[in-house]
Design a protein around this motif. Structure first.
Motif, PDB file in Angstrom:
ATOM      1  N   ASP A   1       0.432   0.495   6.275  1.00  0.00           N
ATOM      2  CA  ASP A   1      -0.546   0.760   7.162  1.00  0.00           C
ATOM      3  C   ASP A   1      -1.015   2.225   7.395  1.00  0.00           C
ATOM      4  OD1 ASP A   1       1.435   1.349   8.590  1.00  0.00           O
ATOM      5  OD2 ASP A   1       1.149   0.144  10.292  1.00  0.00           O
ATOM      6  N   LYS A   2      -0.530   3.124   6.384  1.00  0.00           N
ATOM      7  CA  LYS A   2      -0.978   4.271   6.308  1.00  0.00           C
ATOM      8  C   LYS A   2      -2.046   4.539   5.599  1.00  0.00           C
ATOM      9  CE  LYS A   2       3.244   5.956   8.287  1.00  0.00           C
ATOM     10  NZ  LYS A   2       4.551   6.421   7.569  1.00  0.00           N
ATOM     11  N   GLU A   3      -2.010   5.975   5.190  1.00  0.00           N
ATOM     12  CA  GLU A   3      -3.300   6.072   4.325  1.00  0.00           C
ATOM     13  C   GLU A   3      -3.283   5.787   2.865  1.00  0.00           C
ATOM     14  OE1 GLU A   3      -5.817   9.956   4.637  1.00  0.00           O
ATOM     15  OE2 GLU A   3      -4.415  10.290   6.007  1.00  0.00           O
ATOM     16  N   MET A   4      -4.213   4.860   2.282  1.00  0.00           N
ATOM     17  CA  MET A   4      -4.370   4.515   1.054  1.00  0.00           C
ATOM     18  C   MET A   4      -5.234   5.471   0.260  1.00  0.00           C
ATOM     19  SD  MET A   4      -3.208   1.654  -0.622  1.00  0.00           S
ATOM     20  CE  MET A   4      -3.271   0.283   0.561  1.00  0.00           C
ATOM     21  N   LEU A   5      -4.879   6.064  -1.054  1.00  0.00           N
ATOM     22  CA  LEU A   5      -5.802   6.842  -1.805  1.00  0.00           C
ATOM     23  C   LEU A   5      -6.367   6.026  -2.650  1.00  0.00           C
ATOM     24  CD1 LEU A   5      -3.271   9.908  -1.948  1.00  0.00           C
ATOM     25  CD2 LEU A   5      -4.855   9.427   0.080  1.00  0.00           C
ATOM     26  N   GLU A   6      -7.721   5.859  -2.467  1.00  0.00           N
ATOM     27  CA  GLU A   6      -8.390   5.187  -3.296  1.00  0.00           C
ATOM     28  C   GLU A   6      -9.324   5.920  -4.293  1.00  0.00           C
ATOM     29  OE1 GLU A   6     -10.383   2.343  -0.394  1.00  0.00           O
ATOM     30  OE2 GLU A   6      -8.485   1.071  -0.992  1.00  0.00           O
ATOM     31  N   TYR A   7      -8.311   6.305  -5.410  1.00  0.00           N
ATOM     32  CA  TYR A   7      -9.002   7.288  -6.602  1.00  0.00           C
ATOM     33  C   TYR A   7      -8.532   7.000  -7.753  1.00  0.00           C
ATOM     34  CZ  TYR A   7      -9.448  10.111  -2.208  1.00  0.00           C
ATOM     35  OH  TYR A   7      -9.804  10.573  -1.002  1.00  0.00           O
ATOM     36  N   GLY A   8      -8.125   5.685  -8.104  1.00  0.00           N
ATOM     37  CA  GLY A   8      -7.592   5.261  -9.328  1.00  0.00           C
ATOM     38  C   GLY A   8      -6.192   5.884  -9.599  1.00  0.00           C
ATOM     39  N   TYR A   9      -5.519   5.793 -10.738  1.00  0.00           N
ATOM     40  CA  TYR A   9      -4.575   6.274 -11.176  1.00  0.00           C
ATOM     41  C   TYR A   9      -4.623   7.628 -11.822  1.00  0.00           C
ATOM     42  CZ  TYR A   9      -1.333   2.659  -9.662  1.00  0.00           C
ATOM     43  OH  TYR A   9      -0.470   1.963  -8.909  1.00  0.00           O
ATOM     44  N   PRO A  10      -3.788   8.530 -11.333  1.00  0.00           N
ATOM     45  CA  PRO A  10      -3.795   9.664 -12.175  1.00  0.00           C
ATOM     46  C   PRO A  10      -3.323   9.763 -13.377  1.00  0.00           C
ATOM     47  CG  PRO A  10      -3.096  10.286  -9.904  1.00  0.00           C
ATOM     48  CD  PRO A  10      -3.324   8.419  -9.893  1.00  0.00           C
ATOM     49  N   ARG A  11      -2.518   8.663 -13.572  1.00  0.00           N
ATOM     50  CA  ARG A  11      -1.542   8.554 -15.040  1.00  0.00           C
ATOM     51  C   ARG A  11      -2.659   8.242 -16.078  1.00  0.00           C
ATOM     52  NH1 ARG A  11       2.040   3.197 -14.276  1.00  0.00           N
ATOM     53  NH2 ARG A  11       0.610   1.421 -14.211  1.00  0.00           N
TER      54      ARG A  11
END
Ligand code: C2G
Length: 708
Positions: free
Chosen positions: A491-501
């Motif tokens: 329930d903390k911060e989800m970083l919705e930017y796709g996968y750096p990999r």
């Protein structure tokens, strides 16, 4: 045949109930009355119970409106029981088919008989080997020890004995009500026969977080429940004969249970008064044989001095940890990390970074690192590996679990990791942990799983503790965000930017880059490339963390039919401990299982073959064909994990079950691609939309702040 009344209290237990009841229905001893007492709750099992009752006239159902605890429910069951004997079983447990027969045959003239329990995490363990010789032991003076685990299950007891001595469960105790039943029964007998073999399966719940058993529940409430019951029993002269047992039991409870709970000092306030009052009842001689520190601690409790008690407790906890730390080298390192290194100042610009348990330089941590090397040079990095390796940039390297590893963990303000960090590691106040995770989920994850079949049955509890430390979690797509929140209880911060990999797959997908990579990997430029990257199987392992993989692809046939046109890259999952034997296939098959970065293997390959691995979600960024070699799909889906998506309908490529089918598909790969085009497009839109080649940048900017 005398009738046996089997009493089962039921409370919010749908998942396990059927197994329990059918194990009773299958008993070789058939003269049974099965009393199910539903104890309020969410009524999820009502339908199942009705169905079972309709098909078996031996089942009697009693419904209690409000939940009043298993003690209350069992007492109601006893009142209703019309059998000569009563037997208790918990609704999440089950028994092998001869249990009742055996107990009945050995009870003879005794008022009760008890059997051993076998504790299990799995539903699939059923049979017990019983040799039938010397199997009953008689308890006389030590008979109270059968109350040690405070459970009345697996006890066959005469109904007239219960009635004569008015034996009942304690209705004021939610967790420990059985203790009163057992003590009252035991003070009124001289001998108890006991089966030395286990004839009962006690389920150890694998999910103490979202589905705890009573004894797995909130510490303070459970402890207060115990203390109140102890007072009721220890203050009653009727149980005088059990006093010594009760005192010893309490002391053990204090040393094993209470002590763990008060590791966190704030927990003391809630239980201190009750604890102090309760201890006053205990025979002071009982503490004579305990350690000095426990004695001093208990004395401060008896004096009611909470400040003093907290001080001594702090010292006691420290000594306990030190003692634990001195028991092995690895533990000592944890002790030093948690208690010594963590006192040193934290380095505000230092990042501790690891990928796949230190097994390689790869995945999102690698791409975040490389991005930061270029754009955030003020940060220093400590990379963790299982052996020293060549990597770009000026990061310090530490070997996993070495003393420098623990030292730098403690001193780095930031942690970046794509899998789990050791359970025993304390997170410091002020530490910021970016969890990048490692794949869009296909197989059910943690709290979405039922039974845990992997090598570590405590997986859920451990996972929960470990994931409490995460401050940020990378998500590759909206579908994953939803699952991660639920399955990780995040329930903390989800970083919705796709996968750096996956940045590489977007930014380096050119013929030139691919050829350069092929040269680096030592594979021919004039051949097409098939990458086979299967996942691991929870139930195939050598030991914890060391899994086994058996190759089902027929390499001979593959080479015979495809050898002129293709080469094959094998890539097993990083959990797989065995090396595949590819001798004889040189120049055709290449084993890249220990190669650092699978993203580079994706880039050089023309076709991917996988099974239930998340690799295909990433690979779809390339738009190249994907085949699914799912020879064991039934076992994998139905027994081991279960899937989030319908493999038959939603995948961007065909499910293939034999090596021949795989080869056929490769020979006709253009047709396959054409056939799956529509599904592929829908799939990419759903799972790859966020991967735009800038995931590392966006992730870093979010956590470390944007650069001007
Ligand atoms: N991987 C790899 N080689 C394989 C299989 C996997 O390098 N043969 C890497 C890939 O980066 C993949 C990641 O490990 O995405 C995770 O592997 P999975 O097979 O999906 O299995 P698991 O580690 O159980 O993770 O949410 C994702 C799941 O948790 C799956």
């Amino acid at each position: 045949m005398s009738k046996i009344s089997i009493i089962i209290p039921v409370f919010n237990i749908e998942q396990y109930l059927e197994k329990c009841i059918t194990s009773i229905q299958k008993q070789t001893y058939e003269s049974l009355e099965i009393i199910i007492v539903t104890d309020g709750g969410n009524h999820s099992s009502t339908h199942l119970i009705q169905q079972l009752a309709e098909n078996d006239s031996r089942i009697v159902v009693i419904n209690i409106e409000d939940n009043q605890g298993p003690g209350f429910a069992r007492n109601i069951g006893i009142k209703k029981a019309s059998g000569k004997f009563v037997y208790f079983i918990d609704s999440d447990d089950y028994i092998p088919e001869r249990t009742i027969e055996m107990l009945v045959s050995e009870i003879k003239e005794f008022p009760m008989i008890r059997g051993r329990l076998n504790r299990t995490y799995l539903s699939s363990r059923d049979s017990i080997i019983i040799d039938g010789l010397n199997r009953v032991k008689m308890f006389t003076d030590k008979r109270f020890s059968i109350a040690k685990h405070t459970t009345a299950v697996n006890l066959l007891i005469r109904k007239d004995f219960i009635d004569e001595y008015n034996i009942s469960f304690d209705e004021n105790s939610l967790v420990y009500s059985d203790l009163k039943f057992l003590i009252k029964a035991l003070v009124n007998v001289e001998q108890v026969p006991y089966f030395k073999e286990a004839i009962y399966f006690k389920r150890l719940r694998n999910d103490p977080i979202t589905n705890p058993s009573l004894t797995q529940q909130n510490g303070a409430l459970r402890i207060l429940d115990y203390l109140a019951l102890y007072i009721r029993l220890r203050g009653n002269p009727e149980y005088e004969e059990a006093y010594a047992f009760l005192d010893k039991h309490f002391l053990n409870f204090y040393r094993k249970d209470i002590i763990m709970h008060i590791k966190e000092e704030d927990h003391i306030d809630l239980i201190f008064n009750a604890l102090s009052k309760t201890l006053a009842l205990m025979d002071p001689n009982v503490i004579k044989n305990t350690s000095n520190i426990t004695r001093i601690e208990i004395k401060s409790l008896l004096r009611g001095n909470i400040k003093l008690f907290k001080r001594i407790n702090r010292r006691h906890q420290y000594l306990r940890e030190l003692k634990w730390g001195l028991s092995s080298k690895r533990r000592f390192a944890y002790f030093v990390h948690n208690r010594i290194f963590s006192l040193l100042p934290m380095k505000k610009k230092q990042i501790f970074i690891e990928s796949f348990l230190g097994r390689n330089y790869s995945d999102s941590p690698k791409y975040i690192y490389e991005y930061m090397q270029e754009h955030y040079p003020e940060y220093t990095f400590v990379w963790c590996f299982d052996e020293k390796r060549e990597i770009p940039g000026n990061a310090k390297q530490v070997i996993r679990f070495s003393i420098p590893y623990f030292y730098h963990l403690a001193r780095s303000k930031y942690w970046i990791n794509n899998s789990r960090m050791p359970n025993l590691l304390n997170k410091r106040k002020g530490n910021v942990y970016l969890q990048t995770w490692h794949g869009t989920p296909l197989k059910r994850l943690v709290f979405d799983m039922d039974d845990v079949h992997s090598a570590d049955p405590k997986y859920k509890k451990k996972f929960y503790n470990q994931s409490r430390r995460w401050d940020y979690l990378s998500s590759p797509n909206a579908y994953s965000s939803e699952i991660f929140k639920r399955a990780f209880l995040f329930d903390k911060e989800m970083l919705e930017y796709g996968y750096p990999r996956n940045d590489l797959l977007i930014n380096k997908n050119t013929e030139k880059d691919v050829n350069t990579l092929k040269d680096k990997l030592g594979i021919p430029q004039n051949k097409k490339v098939v990458l086979y990257a299967p996942t691991w199987r929870d139930d195939e392992f050598f030991s914890r963390g060391k899994y086994k993989f058996t190759l089902q692809l027929d390499l001979d046939e593959l080479q015979r039919r495809l050898g002129d046109e293709y080469v094959v890259l094998l890539r097993t999952h990083y959990f797989i401990a065995n090396v595949l034997d590819i001798s004889g296939y040189e120049g055709f098959v290449y084993d890249f299982s220990s190669y650092d970065d699978i993203a580079e293997l994706y880039l050089v390959s023309d076709i991917l073959i996988t099974d239930y691995s998340s690799v295909f979600f990433d690979y779809a960024n390339l738009g190249r064909p994907i085949l699914f070699f799912t020879y064991d799909i039934e076992k994998y889906r139905d027994q081991l994990r279960g899937f989030y998506i319908d493999m038959e309908k939603e995948l961007p490529g065909p499910l293939l079950y034999t090596s021949d089918e795989v080869i056929d598909a490769i020979e006709n790969i253009d047709d396959v691609q054409e056939q799956y085009k529509e599904k592929y497009d829908v799939f990419s839109e759903r799972f790859c939309a966020w991967d735009d080649g800038r995931s590392a940048q966006k992730t870093v900017e979010h956590v470390f702040g944007k650069k001007d």
